[in-house]
Enzyme design. Sequence first.
Site, PDB file in Angstrom:
ATOM      1  N   GLU A  60       0.818  -1.224   0.000  1.00  0.00           N
ATOM      2  CA  GLU A  60       0.000   0.000   0.000  1.00  0.00           C
ATOM      3  C   GLU A  60       0.847   1.268   0.000  1.00  0.00           C
ATOM      4  O   GLU A  60       0.782   2.061   0.932  1.00  0.00           O
ATOM      5  CB  GLU A  60      -0.894   0.022   1.251  1.00  0.00           C
ATOM      6  CG  GLU A  60      -1.796  -1.176   1.422  1.00  0.00           C
ATOM      7  CD  GLU A  60      -2.509  -1.183   2.776  1.00  0.00           C
ATOM      8  OE1 GLU A  60      -2.057  -0.500   3.720  1.00  0.00           O
ATOM      9  OE2 GLU A  60      -3.523  -1.871   2.884  1.00  0.00           O
ATOM     10  N   PRO A  61       1.652   1.488  -1.027  1.00  0.00           N
ATOM     11  CA  PRO A  61       2.483   2.695  -1.018  1.00  0.00           C
ATOM     12  C   PRO A  61       1.647   3.950  -1.269  1.00  0.00           C
ATOM     13  O   PRO A  61       0.727   3.926  -2.088  1.00  0.00           O
ATOM     14  CB  PRO A  61       3.461   2.460  -2.173  1.00  0.00           C
ATOM     15  CG  PRO A  61       2.722   1.559  -3.110  1.00  0.00           C
ATOM     16  CD  PRO A  61       1.813   0.712  -2.269  1.00  0.00           C
ATOM     17  N   GLY A  62       1.939   4.992  -0.569  1.00  0.00           N
ATOM     18  CA  GLY A  62       1.277   6.277  -0.783  1.00  0.00           C
ATOM     19  C   GLY A  62       2.324   7.313  -1.142  1.00  0.00           C
ATOM     20  O   GLY A  62       2.617   7.551  -2.319  1.00  0.00           O
ATOM     21  N   ARG A  63       2.964   7.852  -0.104  1.00  0.00           N
ATOM     22  CA  ARG A  63       3.882   8.973  -0.344  1.00  0.00           C
ATOM     23  C   ARG A  63       5.067   8.600  -1.221  1.00  0.00           C
ATOM     24  O   ARG A  63       5.600   9.470  -1.913  1.00  0.00           O
ATOM     25  CB  ARG A  63       4.370   9.553   0.985  1.00  0.00           C
ATOM     26  CG  ARG A  63       5.579   8.888   1.573  1.00  0.00           C
ATOM     27  CD  ARG A  63       5.994   9.524   2.877  1.00  0.00           C
ATOM     28  NE  ARG A  63       5.006   9.302   3.914  1.00  0.00           N
ATOM     29  CZ  ARG A  63       4.646  10.213   4.815  1.00  0.00           C
ATOM     30  NH1 ARG A  63       5.176  11.401   4.806  1.00  0.00           N
ATOM     31  NH2 ARG A  63       3.762   9.910   5.731  1.00  0.00           N
ATOM     32  N   TYR A 120       3.100  18.409  11.929  1.00  0.00           N
ATOM     33  CA  TYR A 120       4.092  17.424  12.369  1.00  0.00           C
ATOM     34  C   TYR A 120       5.479  18.021  12.540  1.00  0.00           C
ATOM     35  O   TYR A 120       6.434  17.267  12.717  1.00  0.00           O
ATOM     36  CB  TYR A 120       4.298  16.323  11.328  1.00  0.00           C
ATOM     37  CG  TYR A 120       3.111  15.663  10.710  1.00  0.00           C
ATOM     38  CD1 TYR A 120       2.278  14.839  11.455  1.00  0.00           C
ATOM     39  CD2 TYR A 120       2.869  15.799   9.345  1.00  0.00           C
ATOM     40  CE1 TYR A 120       1.223  14.177  10.853  1.00  0.00           C
ATOM     41  CE2 TYR A 120       1.814  15.133   8.741  1.00  0.00           C
ATOM     42  CZ  TYR A 120       0.988  14.328   9.507  1.00  0.00           C
ATOM     43  OH  TYR A 120      -0.047  13.667   8.893  1.00  0.00           O
ATOM     44  N   CYS A 140      -4.320  33.793  10.297  1.00  0.00           N
ATOM     45  CA  CYS A 140      -4.213  34.380  11.639  1.00  0.00           C
ATOM     46  C   CYS A 140      -3.899  33.327  12.692  1.00  0.00           C
ATOM     47  O   CYS A 140      -4.710  33.050  13.571  1.00  0.00           O
ATOM     48  CB  CYS A 140      -5.500  35.110  11.974  1.00  0.00           C
ATOM     49  SG  CYS A 140      -5.956  36.271  10.687  1.00  0.00           S
ATOM     50  N   TYR A 152       0.124  14.270   1.164  1.00  0.00           N
ATOM     51  CA  TYR A 152      -0.396  14.920   2.369  1.00  0.00           C
ATOM     52  C   TYR A 152      -0.278  16.442   2.262  1.00  0.00           C
ATOM     53  O   TYR A 152      -0.051  17.123   3.249  1.00  0.00           O
ATOM     54  CB  TYR A 152       0.285  14.348   3.633  1.00  0.00           C
ATOM     55  CG  TYR A 152       0.208  12.840   3.655  1.00  0.00           C
ATOM     56  CD1 TYR A 152      -0.997  12.210   3.929  1.00  0.00           C
ATOM     57  CD2 TYR A 152       1.308  12.051   3.308  1.00  0.00           C
ATOM     58  CE1 TYR A 152      -1.103  10.814   3.884  1.00  0.00           C
ATOM     59  CE2 TYR A 152       1.212  10.658   3.266  1.00  0.00           C
ATOM     60  CZ  TYR A 152       0.009  10.060   3.560  1.00  0.00           C
ATOM     61  OH  TYR A 152      -0.102   8.696   3.503  1.00  0.00           O
TER      62      TYR A 152
HETATM   63  C1  LIG Z   1      -1.494   6.066   5.276  1.00  0.00           C
HETATM   64  C2  LIG Z   1      -1.503   4.619   5.006  1.00  0.00           C
HETATM   65  C3  LIG Z   1      -0.716   4.092   3.986  1.00  0.00           C
HETATM   66  C4  LIG Z   1       0.230   4.925   3.151  1.00  0.00           C
HETATM   67  O1  LIG Z   1       1.274   5.475   3.881  1.00  0.00           O
HETATM   68  P1  LIG Z   1       2.430   6.236   3.074  1.00  0.00           P
HETATM   69  O2  LIG Z   1       3.374   6.733   4.097  1.00  0.00           O
HETATM   70  O3  LIG Z   1       1.783   7.362   2.352  1.00  0.00           O
HETATM   71  O4  LIG Z   1       3.035   5.250   2.147  1.00  0.00           O
HETATM   72  C5  LIG Z   1      -0.813   2.745   3.715  1.00  0.00           C
HETATM   73  N1  LIG Z   1      -1.627   1.937   4.437  1.00  0.00           N
HETATM   74  C6  LIG Z   1      -2.398   2.422   5.439  1.00  0.00           C
HETATM   75  C7  LIG Z   1      -3.266   1.489   6.187  1.00  0.00           C
HETATM   76  C8  LIG Z   1      -2.349   3.768   5.762  1.00  0.00           C
HETATM   77  O5  LIG Z   1      -3.099   4.224   6.765  1.00  0.00           O
END
Ligand SMILES: *Cc1c(COP(=O)(O)O)cnc(C)c1O
Length: 426
Positions: free
Chosen positions: A274-277, A317, A356, A385
């Site tokens: 599950e790659p995101g960033r 953060y 503000c 993000y």
């Molecule tokens: C946020 C999240 C991701 C992705 O995380 P990244 O740091 O963006 O790769 C994958 N799986 C789950 C369950 C998440 O909550």
Amino acid sequence: MDFFSYRNGRLYCEELAVADIVAREGTPAYVYSKATLVHHYTSIASAFAELKPTICYSIKSLANVNILRVLRDLGSGFDVTSGGELARALAAGGQADKIVFAGVGKTDREICEAIDAGIMAFNVESEEEFANLSRLAGQKGTRVHAALRVNPDVYDPKTHTYTVTGKKETKFGVDIERAMKFFQTLGKDKNVLLDAIHIHIGSPIYSSQPYVQAITKTLELIDRLREMGFPIEMLDIGGGFAADYEEGASPSALQYAGDIVPLLRGKGLRIVIEPGRSISCNSGVLLSEVQYVKKGGDRNFVIVDAAMTDLIRPAFYGAKHFLYPAQLEPGQEPPPRKMEYVPPGAVKVDIVGGVCESSDFLAKDRMLPPMKRGDLLAVFSAGAYGFVMSSQYNTRPRAPEILVDGSGYRVIRRRETYQDVIAPEL
Ligand SMILES: *Cc1c(COP(=O)(O)O)cnc(C)c1O
């Protein structure tokens, strides 16, 4: 790694000078590089190819439907965390049988929508949620697949406490001992086929070691579960691969895969990632125009037209983004993307927005070339993000999102108007 670079003193996204884009579209604006998205997706896909994984891009990091379409066309599935993200995945033409649904607080409505869509698996986080899922699936007369989210009690000490999710004491998932009990009591449910394990240890994780530890522990759990008669078919190893907030900061996809793939080879498990960033972060910059420069005590403030409402990570953060003028003065060198870089003639500045709140900053104590009203500033590594966390606080319409492809671009989300912000109240 990305396709943003300086040519003749001007910042380009692929074949377009970003200043030329904002001359037409205005600031602040998010600009994304399609080639960078594609590069990162395909790097992960090829690094892990031996496992034939289902890659479920994590929508929450950068959710624009047009971005999702690019990834779907490459074969990506999706990791969603809400009914809204499920709707986006489907609107983008995402394949339901490549969608996983995570989150500790899934509502009945969201669960029903996901059952109706026919998603691949629910990533279940508690006994109560499981019981509720079973009840709803039973009512609909269907059987759904679920993975139990397990906390392997591993984390990367470099990860911010707000984004650590793999420790015992986080709200996510259940710990390993409870996972055994979970299967013993709920593992033979007639409405929910519980045949998978999900882990997601947080993000960003700057080395493969936490994954190796977490996967090793999880494989031991899977062995024990299989011995007890629970045929575990799937392991979802989550996301969290790092991105380059500075150049060279993150391991490559091949480095992660080099350590992870051997652990999972020949285990008879369907693998989900599950790659995101790691896909979205370096694909985007936030462009902003300098409004004013002022002093406050001995601090120098550069006040820009982007704010915490556009990019909240620094305030939220303490995240650090590399930022730099998008147009260099004659003789200025293109910068290395290092926070510590001190260009000749640099001034120590805080880059702040017009909201503000004292926490409204994009960077503090940064050595940057002197800037003046009208200069264009680029905030790098802002694809993940960034826009998705933007708000309309102070009744600031959200910035547009623009996707560059080679020498052309498309506005994939128009700039909001005052009317867009106010209309739901009228
Ligand atoms: C946020 C999240 C991701 C992705 O995380 P990244 O740091 O963006 O790769 C994958 N799986 C789950 C369950 C998440 O909550």
